[in-house]
Design a protein around this motif. Structure first.
Motif, PDB file in Angstrom:
ATOM      1  N   ASN A  19      -0.641 -49.944  76.517  1.00  7.87           N
ATOM      2  CA  ASN A  19      -1.679 -48.652  76.301  1.00  7.87           C
ATOM      3  C   ASN A  19      -1.799 -48.725  74.895  1.00  7.87           C
ATOM      4  OD1 ASN A  19      -2.031 -48.255  78.842  1.00  7.87           O
ATOM      5  ND2 ASN A  19      -0.365 -46.620  78.943  1.00  7.87           N
ATOM      6  N   ALA A  20      -0.821 -48.907  74.079  1.00  7.23           N
ATOM      7  CA  ALA A  20      -0.995 -48.683  72.665  1.00  7.23           C
ATOM      8  C   ALA A  20      -1.651 -49.664  72.086  1.00  7.23           C
ATOM      9  CB  ALA A  20       0.593 -48.730  72.064  1.00  7.23           C
ATOM     10  N   ILE A  21      -1.356 -51.353  72.529  1.00  5.01           N
ATOM     11  CA  ILE A  21      -2.020 -52.097  71.848  1.00  5.01           C
ATOM     12  C   ILE A  21      -3.679 -52.142  72.206  1.00  5.01           C
ATOM     13  CG2 ILE A  21      -2.231 -54.634  72.106  1.00  5.01           C
ATOM     14  CD1 ILE A  21       0.569 -54.734  72.464  1.00  5.01           C
ATOM     15  N   ARG A  22      -3.888 -51.685  73.453  1.00  2.77           N
ATOM     16  CA  ARG A  22      -5.220 -51.437  74.077  1.00  2.77           C
ATOM     17  C   ARG A  22      -6.040 -50.492  73.278  1.00  2.77           C
ATOM     18  NH1 ARG A  22      -5.493 -49.622  79.957  1.00  2.77           N
ATOM     19  NH2 ARG A  22      -3.842 -51.392  79.955  1.00  2.77           N
ATOM     20  N   PHE A  23      -5.559 -49.303  72.943  1.00  2.00           N
ATOM     21  CA  PHE A  23      -6.224 -48.356  72.114  1.00  2.00           C
ATOM     22  C   PHE A  23      -6.160 -48.283  70.911  1.00  2.00           C
ATOM     23  CE2 PHE A  23      -5.305 -46.635  76.390  1.00  2.00           C
ATOM     24  CZ  PHE A  23      -6.583 -46.793  77.097  1.00  2.00           C
ATOM     25  N   THR A  24      -5.367 -49.486  70.170  1.00  2.72           N
ATOM     26  CA  THR A  24      -5.253 -49.642  68.748  1.00  2.72           C
ATOM     27  C   THR A  24      -6.407 -50.788  68.456  1.00  2.72           C
ATOM     28  OG1 THR A  24      -3.023 -48.940  68.567  1.00  2.72           O
ATOM     29  CG2 THR A  24      -4.050 -50.199  66.840  1.00  2.72           C
ATOM     30  N   PRO A  25      -7.199 -50.328  67.148  1.00  2.00           N
ATOM     31  CA  PRO A  25      -8.131 -51.528  66.764  1.00  2.00           C
ATOM     32  C   PRO A  25      -7.511 -52.489  65.930  1.00  2.00           C
ATOM     33  CG  PRO A  25      -8.254 -49.666  65.487  1.00  2.00           C
ATOM     34  CD  PRO A  25      -7.536 -49.135  66.673  1.00  2.00           C
ATOM     35  N   ALA A  26      -8.283 -53.719  65.910  1.00  2.00           N
ATOM     36  CA  ALA A  26      -7.766 -54.779  65.267  1.00  2.00           C
ATOM     37  C   ALA A  26      -7.240 -54.182  63.678  1.00  2.00           C
ATOM     38  CB  ALA A  26      -8.773 -56.035  65.152  1.00  2.00           C
ATOM     39  N   ALA A  74       4.941 -45.865  69.054  1.00  4.65           N
ATOM     40  CA  ALA A  74       3.876 -45.054  68.063  1.00  4.65           C
ATOM     41  C   ALA A  74       2.758 -46.287  67.713  1.00  4.65           C
ATOM     42  CB  ALA A  74       4.532 -44.559  66.915  1.00  4.65           C
ATOM     43  N   ASP A  75       1.443 -45.622  67.804  1.00  2.44           N
ATOM     44  CA  ASP A  75       0.359 -46.538  67.249  1.00  2.44           C
ATOM     45  C   ASP A  75      -0.575 -45.944  66.274  1.00  2.44           C
ATOM     46  OD1 ASP A  75      -1.865 -45.014  68.706  1.00  2.44           O
ATOM     47  OD2 ASP A  75      -0.665 -45.577  70.517  1.00  2.44           O
ATOM     48  N   THR A  76      -1.321 -46.702  65.820  1.00  2.00           N
ATOM     49  CA  THR A  76      -2.379 -45.863  64.688  1.00  2.00           C
ATOM     50  C   THR A  76      -3.689 -46.167  65.483  1.00  2.00           C
ATOM     51  OG1 THR A  76      -2.605 -48.281  63.817  1.00  2.00           O
ATOM     52  CG2 THR A  76      -1.169 -46.687  62.893  1.00  2.00           C
ATOM     53  N   GLY A  77      -3.802 -45.879  66.724  1.00  2.00           N
ATOM     54  CA  GLY A  77      -5.305 -45.864  67.533  1.00  2.00           C
ATOM     55  C   GLY A  77      -5.931 -44.837  67.446  1.00  2.00           C
ATOM     56  N   LEU A 120       8.338 -49.395  79.212  1.00  2.00           N
ATOM     57  CA  LEU A 120       8.001 -49.726  77.916  1.00  2.00           C
ATOM     58  C   LEU A 120       6.887 -50.487  77.888  1.00  2.00           C
ATOM     59  CD1 LEU A 120      11.448 -50.600  76.227  1.00  2.00           C
ATOM     60  CD2 LEU A 120       9.658 -48.897  75.373  1.00  2.00           C
ATOM     61  N   ILE A 121       6.468 -51.743  78.903  1.00  2.00           N
ATOM     62  CA  ILE A 121       5.556 -52.539  78.794  1.00  2.00           C
ATOM     63  C   ILE A 121       4.138 -51.729  79.044  1.00  2.00           C
ATOM     64  CG2 ILE A 121       4.352 -54.163  80.238  1.00  2.00           C
ATOM     65  CD1 ILE A 121       6.895 -55.625  80.934  1.00  2.00           C
ATOM     66  N   ASN A 122       4.112 -50.712  79.887  1.00  2.00           N
ATOM     67  CA  ASN A 122       2.947 -49.815  79.941  1.00  2.00           C
ATOM     68  C   ASN A 122       2.810 -49.247  78.764  1.00  2.00           C
ATOM     69  OD1 ASN A 122       1.088 -48.480  81.833  1.00  2.00           O
ATOM     70  ND2 ASN A 122       2.203 -46.613  81.133  1.00  2.00           N
ATOM     71  N   LEU A 123       3.527 -48.541  78.322  1.00  2.00           N
ATOM     72  CA  LEU A 123       3.574 -47.723  77.000  1.00  2.00           C
ATOM     73  C   LEU A 123       2.937 -48.511  75.937  1.00  2.00           C
ATOM     74  CD1 LEU A 123       6.324 -45.389  76.839  1.00  2.00           C
ATOM     75  CD2 LEU A 123       4.090 -44.857  77.484  1.00  2.00           C
ATOM     76  N   GLY A 145      -5.807 -44.500  85.914  1.00  2.00           N
ATOM     77  CA  GLY A 145      -4.866 -43.663  85.561  1.00  2.00           C
ATOM     78  C   GLY A 145      -3.742 -43.290  86.259  1.00  2.00           C
ATOM     79  N   LEU A 146      -2.835 -44.279  86.507  1.00  2.00           N
ATOM     80  CA  LEU A 146      -1.616 -44.047  87.367  1.00  2.00           C
ATOM     81  C   LEU A 146      -0.364 -44.486  86.264  1.00  2.00           C
ATOM     82  CD1 LEU A 146      -2.516 -45.190  90.937  1.00  2.00           C
ATOM     83  CD2 LEU A 146      -1.846 -42.871  89.937  1.00  2.00           C
ATOM     84  N   GLY A 147      -0.702 -45.163  85.338  1.00  2.00           N
ATOM     85  CA  GLY A 147       0.363 -45.974  84.514  1.00  2.00           C
ATOM     86  C   GLY A 147       1.348 -44.882  84.059  1.00  2.00           C
ATOM     87  N   LEU A 148       0.794 -43.769  83.419  1.00  2.00           N
ATOM     88  CA  LEU A 148       1.803 -42.786  82.567  1.00  2.00           C
ATOM     89  C   LEU A 148       2.181 -42.036  83.622  1.00  2.00           C
ATOM     90  CD1 LEU A 148      -0.419 -41.596  79.531  1.00  2.00           C
ATOM     91  CD2 LEU A 148       1.485 -43.150  79.609  1.00  2.00           C
ATOM     92  N   ALA A 149       1.450 -41.596  84.779  1.00  2.00           N
ATOM     93  CA  ALA A 149       2.243 -40.864  85.963  1.00  2.00           C
ATOM     94  C   ALA A 149       3.310 -41.542  86.355  1.00  2.00           C
ATOM     95  CB  ALA A 149       1.059 -40.630  86.986  1.00  2.00           C
ATOM     96  N   ILE A 150       3.168 -42.781  86.633  1.00  2.00           N
ATOM     97  CA  ILE A 150       4.452 -43.564  87.249  1.00  2.00           C
ATOM     98  C   ILE A 150       5.529 -43.606  86.361  1.00  2.00           C
ATOM     99  CG2 ILE A 150       5.150 -45.981  87.852  1.00  2.00           C
ATOM    100  CD1 ILE A 150       2.105 -46.440  88.891  1.00  2.00           C
ATOM    101  N   SER A 151       5.211 -43.734  85.079  1.00  2.00           N
ATOM    102  CA  SER A 151       6.370 -43.914  83.896  1.00  2.00           C
ATOM    103  C   SER A 151       7.033 -42.524  83.979  1.00  2.00           C
ATOM    104  CB  SER A 151       5.644 -44.175  82.582  1.00  2.00           C
ATOM    105  OG  SER A 151       4.961 -45.202  82.472  1.00  2.00           O
TER     106      SER A 151
END
Length: 590
Positions: free
Chosen positions: A495-502, A522-525, A489-492, A554-560
Motif C-alpha cells: 500500500n505504501a509503495i502504491r500510494f507514494t509517487p515516484a 511510513a511513506d511520503t505518499g 508487512l507485505i500488505n502495508l 478494501g479488505l487488506g487493512l481489515a485482514i491485517s
C-alpha cells in the motif's frame, strides 16, 4: 468590650493630662528661675574676674572691660526674666533684693585696689548670696511639685490597675456566659441542619429570642416546613416512577443488572438471574466484587466496569452461556450513569446488559461459511480461466491481431483481480476464526522483515520509490505466526509503495519498547483525510481517491487488523494529507 475600652481610654487620658500639667508647672515655675539664678551667678563671677584683671593688668584694660560689659548684659537679661517669673512665696522679695544689691555693686565701678578689696568684695558676696537664695527657693518649689507629680503617677497607676482588674473580671464572667447565649443556639442550629441534610425534614429549632440568631432559626424552620411539604408531595411520584422503572427492567428480554456507584447490586431482572444461576435476593444489596469471588460469570461481567467500552465481545470472543437448554452467545454492554455527561468522576451507577446475539452469531458463521465456500469454488474456475487466457496469448496456438491481444490482456488483468479478491476473502475468513488457525512460535523479527521485504524490492524499483530498512542488530524474539505477520508487512509495504509517487520514500523500521516489538511502515505518499482515519481498518472501506485510482475491495487493512489482534497486538495509523502515512503495529516479546 467597646465600653470597657472607652472607660480605660478616658481614665488613661485623664491621668496623663494631670501628669502633663504637673510637669509643665515644674518647667514653667521653677526650672526657668533656677536657670536664671545659675546664669546670674556665673555672669557675676565673670564680671568680678574682669574687675580684678583690670586692676592687676592695666595694659589690657579694654579687653577686660569688654568682658565685664558682656557679662553684665547677661546678668541684666536673666535678672529681668527672673523678675517676670515670680511663682514661689518670698521669691518677689529676693528678686527686689537682687535689684538693689546689683545696683549697689555697679555703683563702685570703676574702682581701685582698696575699694575692690573692701566695699566691692562685700557687695559681690551679698549679690552672690541673693542669687543662691533665688536658686534655693525655686529648688525647694521644684522638689515639692515633683513630689506631687509622683503622687499623681502613683494614683494613676493604682486607679488604672483597679479599673483594668474590674474590666477583666467582667470580661471573664461574660466569656463564660457566652456559650449559653450564643454558642449553644448555633450548635443546636448546626445539628438541625445536619438532620435536614439527612432528609429528616421534621426537625425544628426552638426560637428563644428576636435577635439575628432568632431570625435565622425562624427562617430555618420555614425552610424545613417547605422541604417537608415538597418531600411529601413528590415521594408518591418517585415511588411510582421507581416501580415503573423496575417493571420495565424486569420485562426486558435481555439480562439487566443495575449497580450503584459502590458496585452494589440495586436491581436485577429475572433473565439475568437465570443466566447467572443465582437468586435475586442473593444479589440485591451485595457488592459485585464480593459476589464475583464465588461466581466466575459475574467476575467476567464486572471486569473493567469503571471503564465501560460498549457492546463488544470480551477478549475478542462472545460470552457463551448455557441458556434455555442450549449454549447461546451473549455480548456484554456496560452503560455508565453520570451526573455530568462526559465526566467519569461523577458516575452514580452502572447498568450491565447481556444481549443475546445467538441468531446474529449463527448468521455471522453462515456468512463466513458461505464466503469460504464461494471463494473455494471460485478459485478453481478462475485459475482455469487464467491458464486458458495464457494459452490463448501463446503464439503457438495461432496469431492474434492487436485488438484481440488488447482484449485478452484486459481480461487477464480482471481475472487476476478476481483471484486476488477471492484470496483476500479466504484470508479474512481465516483471520475471523482467530488464533485457532495461527501457528504461533518464537520467531525473530529479522526473519519476518526478510520474508516481507524481498518480494517488495521489485515493486519499489518499478515505481521508482526508495525502500529504506532500519533494523537494529539485536531484537528480542516474539511469539507470532511468521507467515501471517509477513503477510501484514507485505500488505502495508505494498500500500505504501502504491500510494507514494515516484521519487518518494517508504521506511520500514523495527524497535523494541516496553516488552513489545514495534513494526513501523511510513511513506511520503498522498496521505489519508482525517475524517477517514477512524474507518481505515473497516471491511470494504476505501477512500474516494483510492477507489477512483486503484482496484481492490478494501479488505487488506481489515485482514491485517484481524491478524494483529489475534496475536494479542495492536495496529494504529497516523497521517497527514499530502505528506504521507505511518502505520504501526505492536507484538509482545516471548
Amino acid at each position: 468590650m467597646t465600653l470597657f475600652i472607652a472607660l480605660l481610654s478616658i481614665a488613661s487620658t485623664y491621668f496623663i493630662q494631670r501628669l502633663g500639667t504637673a510637669s509643665e508647672h515644674i518647667m514653667k515655675d521653677n526650672f526657668k528661675s533656677i536657670y536664671n539664678a545659675n546664669m546670674m551667678a556665673s555672669a557675676l563671677d565673670e564680671m568680678d574676674n574682669a574687675l580684678y584683671k583690670q586692676i592687676v593688668d592695666p595694659k589690657h584694660y579694654d579687653l577686660y572691660h569688654t568682658s565685664f560689659i558682656r557679662n553684665s548684659a547677661v546678668f541684666d537679661e536673666n535678672l529681668k526674666q527672673a523678675s517676670s517669673n515670680v511663682t514661689e512665696p518670698g521669691e518677689e522679695l529676693i528678686v527686689n533684693r537682687l535689684h538693689q544689691r546689683y545696683e549697689h555693686y555697679l555703683a563702685f565701678v570703676p574702682i581701685d585696689v582698696q575699694t575692690y578689696l573692701t566695699v566691692n568684695a562685700q557687695a559681690y558676696d551679698s549679690l552672690k548670696a541673693s542669687c543662691l537664695e533665688l536658686f534655693a527657693i525655686n529648688k525647694k518649689g521644684m522638689d515639692i511639685r515633683n513630689s506631687r507629680a509622683k503622687e499623681v503617677s502613683n494614683e494613676a497607676a493604682l486607679y488604672t490597675i483597679i479599673l483594668a482588674g474590674v474590666i477583666l473580671l467582667i470580661a471573664v464572667l461574660t466569656l463564660f456566659g457566652l456559650p449559653a447565649l450564643v454558642i449553644n443556639p448555633i450548635t443546636e442550629l448546626t445539628n438541625k441542619i445536619k438532620a435536614i441534610a439527612n432528609r429528616k425534614y421534621s426537625e425544628r429549632v426552638e426560637v428563644h429570642s428576636k435577635d439575628e440568631i432568632g431570625e435565622l432559626a425562624t427562617s430555618f424552620n420555614q425552610m424545613a416546613i417547605k422541604l417537608d411539604e415538597y418531600e411529601r408531595s413528590n415521594i408518591d411520584a418517585l415511588i411510582a416512577e421507581k416501580k415503573q422503572s423496575e417493571a420495565i427492567v424486569k420485562s426486558m428480554n435481555d439480562g439487566v443488572l443495575v449497580l450503584d456507584r459502590n458496585y452494589s447490586f440495586v436491581l436485577v431482572n429475572p433473565i439475568a438471574c437465570e443466566l447467572l444461576g443465582i437468586q435475586e435476593n442473593d444479589l440485591l444489596g451485595k457488592n459485585a466484587n464480593d459476589v464475583a469471588q464465588h461466581n466466575n460469570l459475574i467476575a467476567t461481567l464486572v471486569e473493567n466496569i469503571a471503564t465501560p467500552t460498549g457492546p463488544k465481545p470480551i477478549d475478542g470472543a462472545y460470552l457463551r452461556i448455557y441458556f434455555n437448554g442450549k449454549e447461546e452467545y451473549f455480548l456484554k454492554d456496560i452503560i455508565r450513569i453520570e451526573r455530568t455527561e462526559g465526566d467519569p468522576s461523577t458516575a452514580i451507577g452502572y447498568v450491565i446488559e447481556l444481549k443475546n446475539v445467538s441468531e446474529f452469531k449463527a448468521l455471522d458463521e453462515a456468512k463466513s461459511t458461505f464466503v469460504t465456500t464461494v471463494s473455494h469454488e471460485l478459485r478453481t474456475p478462475l485459475s482455469a480461466l487464467n491458464m486458458s487466457l495464457r494459452l490463448l496469448q501463446d503464439e503457438r496456438i495461432g496469431p492474434m491481431n492487436e485488438e484481440q491481444s488488447r482484449i485478452l490482456s484486459a481480461m487477464k488483468e480482471e481475472i487476476r483481480r478476481l483471484i486476488r479478491i477471492v484470496g483476500e476473502l479466504l484470508e479474512l475468513s481465516r483471520a475471523e476464526i482467530g488464533a485457532e488457525l495461527m501457528h504461533i512460535s518464537e520467531v525473530s523479527p529479522d526473519s519476518i522483515v526478510d520474508a516481507a521485504v524481498t518480494p517488495m524490492m521489485l515493486q519499489a524499483d518499478q515505481k521508482q520509490v526508495l525502500l529504506e530498512i532500519e533494523l537494529p542488530s539485536e531484537l528480542p524474539l516474539i511469539k507470532a505466526d511468521n507467515s501471517k505477520i509477513a503477510w501484514v508487512l507485505i500488505n502495508l509495504l505494498s500500500n505504501a509503495i502504491r500510494f507514494t509517487p515516484a521519487g518518494g520514500k517508504v521506511t520500514l523500521s523495527v524497535s523494541a519498547k516496553d516488552n513489545q516489538v514495534e513494526f513501523l511502515v511510513a511513506d511520503t505518499g498522498i496521505g489519508i483525510e482525517p475524517q477517514h482515519l477512524a474507518k481505515i481498518f473497516d471491511k470494504f472501506f476505501q477512500t474516494s481517491k483510492v477507489a477512483a485510482t486503484h482496484s481492490g475491495v478494501g479488505l487488506g487493512l481489515a485482514i491485517s487488523k484481524e491478524i494483529i489482534e489475534a496475536h494479542g497486538g495492536k495496529i494504529t495509523v497516523t497521517s497527514e494529507v499530502g505528506k504521507g502515512s505511518t502505520f504501526r503495529f505492536y507484538l509482545k516479546t516471548s
